[in-house]
Design a protein around this motif. Structure first.
Motif, mmCIF file in Angstrom:
data_model
loop_
_atom_site.group_PDB
_atom_site.id
_atom_site.type_symbol
_atom_site.label_atom_id
_atom_site.label_comp_id
_atom_site.label_asym_id
_atom_site.label_seq_id
_atom_site.Cartn_x
_atom_site.Cartn_y
_atom_site.Cartn_z
ATOM 1 N N MET A 167 24.756 -4.327 75.720
ATOM 2 C CA MET A 167 24.511 -5.731 75.602
ATOM 3 C C MET A 167 23.911 -6.324 76.888
ATOM 4 O O MET A 167 24.257 -5.584 77.979
ATOM 5 C CB MET A 167 25.817 -6.387 75.067
ATOM 6 N N PRO A 168 23.119 -7.199 76.681
ATOM 7 C CA PRO A 168 22.415 -7.936 78.100
ATOM 8 C C PRO A 168 23.748 -8.491 78.968
ATOM 9 O O PRO A 168 24.741 -8.815 78.401
ATOM 10 C CB PRO A 168 21.842 -9.064 77.243
ATOM 11 N N VAL A 169 23.445 -8.193 80.229
ATOM 12 C CA VAL A 169 24.446 -8.339 81.005
ATOM 13 C C VAL A 169 24.512 -9.673 81.811
ATOM 14 O O VAL A 169 23.457 -10.312 82.048
ATOM 15 C CB VAL A 169 24.525 -7.109 82.446
ATOM 16 N N GLY A 170 25.538 -10.424 81.689
ATOM 17 C CA GLY A 170 25.669 -11.812 82.254
ATOM 18 C C GLY A 170 24.959 -12.938 81.501
ATOM 19 O O GLY A 170 25.186 -13.955 81.987
ATOM 20 N N GLU A 171 24.667 -12.496 80.135
ATOM 21 C CA GLU A 171 24.281 -13.524 79.400
ATOM 22 C C GLU A 171 25.123 -13.961 78.159
ATOM 23 O O GLU A 171 26.052 -13.059 77.904
ATOM 24 C CB GLU A 171 22.934 -13.167 78.636
ATOM 25 N N GLU A 172 25.178 -15.221 77.799
ATOM 26 C CA GLU A 172 26.001 -15.409 76.768
ATOM 27 C C GLU A 172 25.628 -15.195 75.284
ATOM 28 O O GLU A 172 24.460 -14.910 75.198
ATOM 29 C CB GLU A 172 26.098 -17.239 76.658
ATOM 30 N N ILE A 173 26.453 -14.471 74.611
ATOM 31 C CA ILE A 173 26.008 -13.721 73.369
ATOM 32 C C ILE A 173 26.934 -14.326 72.247
ATOM 33 O O ILE A 173 27.845 -14.727 72.377
ATOM 34 C CB ILE A 173 26.405 -12.248 73.473
ATOM 35 N N VAL A 174 26.337 -14.594 70.955
ATOM 36 C CA VAL A 174 26.922 -15.449 69.918
ATOM 37 C C VAL A 174 26.580 -14.787 68.770
ATOM 38 O O VAL A 174 25.615 -14.065 68.372
ATOM 39 C CB VAL A 174 26.285 -16.812 69.805
ATOM 40 N N VAL A 175 27.722 -14.421 67.913
ATOM 41 C CA VAL A 175 27.906 -13.771 66.658
ATOM 42 C C VAL A 175 27.524 -14.864 65.497
ATOM 43 O O VAL A 175 28.455 -15.762 65.754
ATOM 44 C CB VAL A 175 28.839 -12.783 66.580
ATOM 45 N N TYR A 176 26.835 -14.658 64.659
ATOM 46 C CA TYR A 176 26.500 -15.699 63.591
ATOM 47 C C TYR A 176 26.873 -14.994 62.139
ATOM 48 O O TYR A 176 26.373 -13.621 62.006
ATOM 49 C CB TYR A 176 24.986 -16.130 63.674
ATOM 50 N N VAL A 177 27.237 -15.733 61.240
ATOM 51 C CA VAL A 177 27.314 -15.095 59.725
ATOM 52 C C VAL A 177 26.454 -15.883 58.987
ATOM 53 O O VAL A 177 26.477 -16.966 59.406
ATOM 54 C CB VAL A 177 28.899 -15.162 59.386
ATOM 55 N N VAL A 178 25.845 -15.356 57.913
ATOM 56 C CA VAL A 178 25.067 -16.018 57.205
ATOM 57 C C VAL A 178 25.406 -16.009 55.737
ATOM 58 O O VAL A 178 25.691 -14.691 55.288
ATOM 59 C CB VAL A 178 23.720 -15.380 57.460
ATOM 60 N N ASP A 179 25.336 -16.872 55.085
ATOM 61 C CA ASP A 179 25.886 -16.711 53.517
ATOM 62 C C ASP A 179 24.624 -16.517 52.589
ATOM 63 O O ASP A 179 23.630 -16.368 53.080
ATOM 64 C CB ASP A 179 26.881 -17.968 53.077
ATOM 65 N N ALA A 180 24.961 -16.544 51.422
ATOM 66 C CA ALA A 180 23.977 -16.192 50.336
ATOM 67 C C ALA A 180 22.912 -17.314 50.247
ATOM 68 O O ALA A 180 21.930 -16.985 49.927
ATOM 69 C CB ALA A 180 24.633 -16.116 48.986
ATOM 70 N N THR A 181 23.034 -18.306 50.807
ATOM 71 C CA THR A 181 22.290 -19.737 50.717
ATOM 72 C C THR A 181 21.571 -19.663 51.912
ATOM 73 O O THR A 181 20.524 -20.475 52.009
ATOM 74 C CB THR A 181 22.940 -20.943 50.490
ATOM 75 N N GLU A 215 24.787 -11.678 62.418
ATOM 76 C CA GLU A 215 23.684 -11.421 63.355
ATOM 77 C C GLU A 215 24.275 -11.658 64.901
ATOM 78 O O GLU A 215 25.046 -12.505 65.131
ATOM 79 C CB GLU A 215 22.469 -12.318 63.135
ATOM 80 N N VAL A 216 23.953 -10.825 65.591
ATOM 81 C CA VAL A 216 24.265 -10.941 66.975
ATOM 82 C C VAL A 216 23.224 -11.313 68.095
ATOM 83 O O VAL A 216 21.861 -10.762 67.796
ATOM 84 C CB VAL A 216 24.877 -9.827 67.838
ATOM 85 N N ARG A 217 23.030 -12.399 68.893
ATOM 86 C CA ARG A 217 22.060 -13.084 69.189
ATOM 87 C C ARG A 217 22.496 -13.466 70.814
ATOM 88 O O ARG A 217 23.753 -13.673 71.066
ATOM 89 C CB ARG A 217 21.626 -14.410 68.795
ATOM 90 N N THR A 218 21.271 -13.591 71.571
ATOM 91 C CA THR A 218 21.689 -14.155 72.871
ATOM 92 C C THR A 218 21.658 -15.970 72.909
ATOM 93 O O THR A 218 21.311 -16.207 71.420
ATOM 94 C CB THR A 218 20.400 -13.878 73.803
ATOM 95 N N ALA A 219 22.149 -16.348 73.685
ATOM 96 C CA ALA A 219 22.153 -18.059 73.497
ATOM 97 C C ALA A 219 20.839 -18.732 73.395
ATOM 98 O O ALA A 219 20.920 -19.950 72.732
ATOM 99 C CB ALA A 219 22.930 -18.587 74.537
ATOM 100 N N SER A 220 19.893 -18.045 73.912
ATOM 101 C CA SER A 220 18.410 -18.446 73.489
ATOM 102 C C SER A 220 18.052 -18.279 72.163
ATOM 103 O O SER A 220 16.918 -18.808 71.831
ATOM 104 C CB SER A 220 17.543 -18.151 74.631
#
Length: 229
Positions: A167-181, A215-220
């Protein structure tokens, strides 16, 4: 000793951050599919924070020996070099004694915490584990991230257990969940570690059958990896 037993022995070092990169990588891979180790990790994951409350001695002078005496009669010359070396050695011994004392205290707290967790949580270990499903995320183009995620059904929704590497070092990482809609919501976040490894627990009010992707994303907003359910 089975392969599981060998890897299970790495659990303590994993929690306290004492594994080599190779052992850390091997245990992280094992953790993705082993529900037994996942449950035990959840029981002792707060141990490093408990150890952080073990203070080092607030009055180190109590443990310090008297300064080594100088040459008799205040003489100087060839003997002064020997005295200086003796002072350095004495100081090194004092530091080792203080460190051993602190480590012994920390070990006592760790043992008490693990024992307490076993007494408190022991009966619960007899209950069947909650339903869970494991998914392996696909890295996005240009990303080398590796993510395994377990969706654990809870009465209040879904617990997400993520094991991440590269994973990227020193960056904020966010995990998102997406539903059927297509509606998405954040289920957890963390700061990328120096090693690139992290095990993270997230949560969402959605039930597992309502989640269509993770989905796992950076804060950006850059997508690092996606798991389809």
């Amino acid at each position: 000793m089975t392969e599981h037993d060998r890897l299970h022995l790495l659990l303590g070092g994993y929690v306290l951050g004492g594994l080599s990169d190779e052992d850390h990588r091997e245990f992280t891979e094992h953790l993705r599919t082993c529900t037994v180790c996942q449950q035990e990790l959840g029981q002792v994951s707060g141990l490093p924070r408990m150890l952080s409350f073990v203070d080092r001695p607030t009055n180190p002078e109590r443990y310090a020996a008297e300064p080594a005496p100088g040459p008799p009669g205040g003489e100087s010359g060839a003997g002064s070099g020997t005295s200086g070396l003796a002072d350095l050695l004495a100081e090194a011994r004092r530091r080792r004694r203080r460190r051993k004392g602190w480590l012994a205290a920390a070990a006592s707290v760790a043992a008490a915490a693990v024992f307490g967790a076993g007494v408190w949580l022991g009966p619960g270990l007899l209950d069947p584990p909650p339903p869970s499903e494991h998914y392996t995320a696909t890295a996005a183009t240009g990303s080398s991230a590796q993510v395994g995620v377990d969706l654990v059904e809870r009465g209040w929704g879904t617990q997400l257990n993520l094991a991440c590497s590269d994973m990227p070092v020193g960056e904020e990482i966010v995990v998102y969940v997406v539903d059927a809609t297509g509606r998405e919501s954040a289920a957890g976040s963390w700061l990328g570690t120096q090693s690139g490894y992290a095990t993270v627990t997230g949560a969402t009010a959605l039930r597992p059958d309502q989640i269509r992707s993770i989905e796992v994303r950076t804060a950006s907003g850059e997508v690092l990896a996606t798991a389809r359910t």
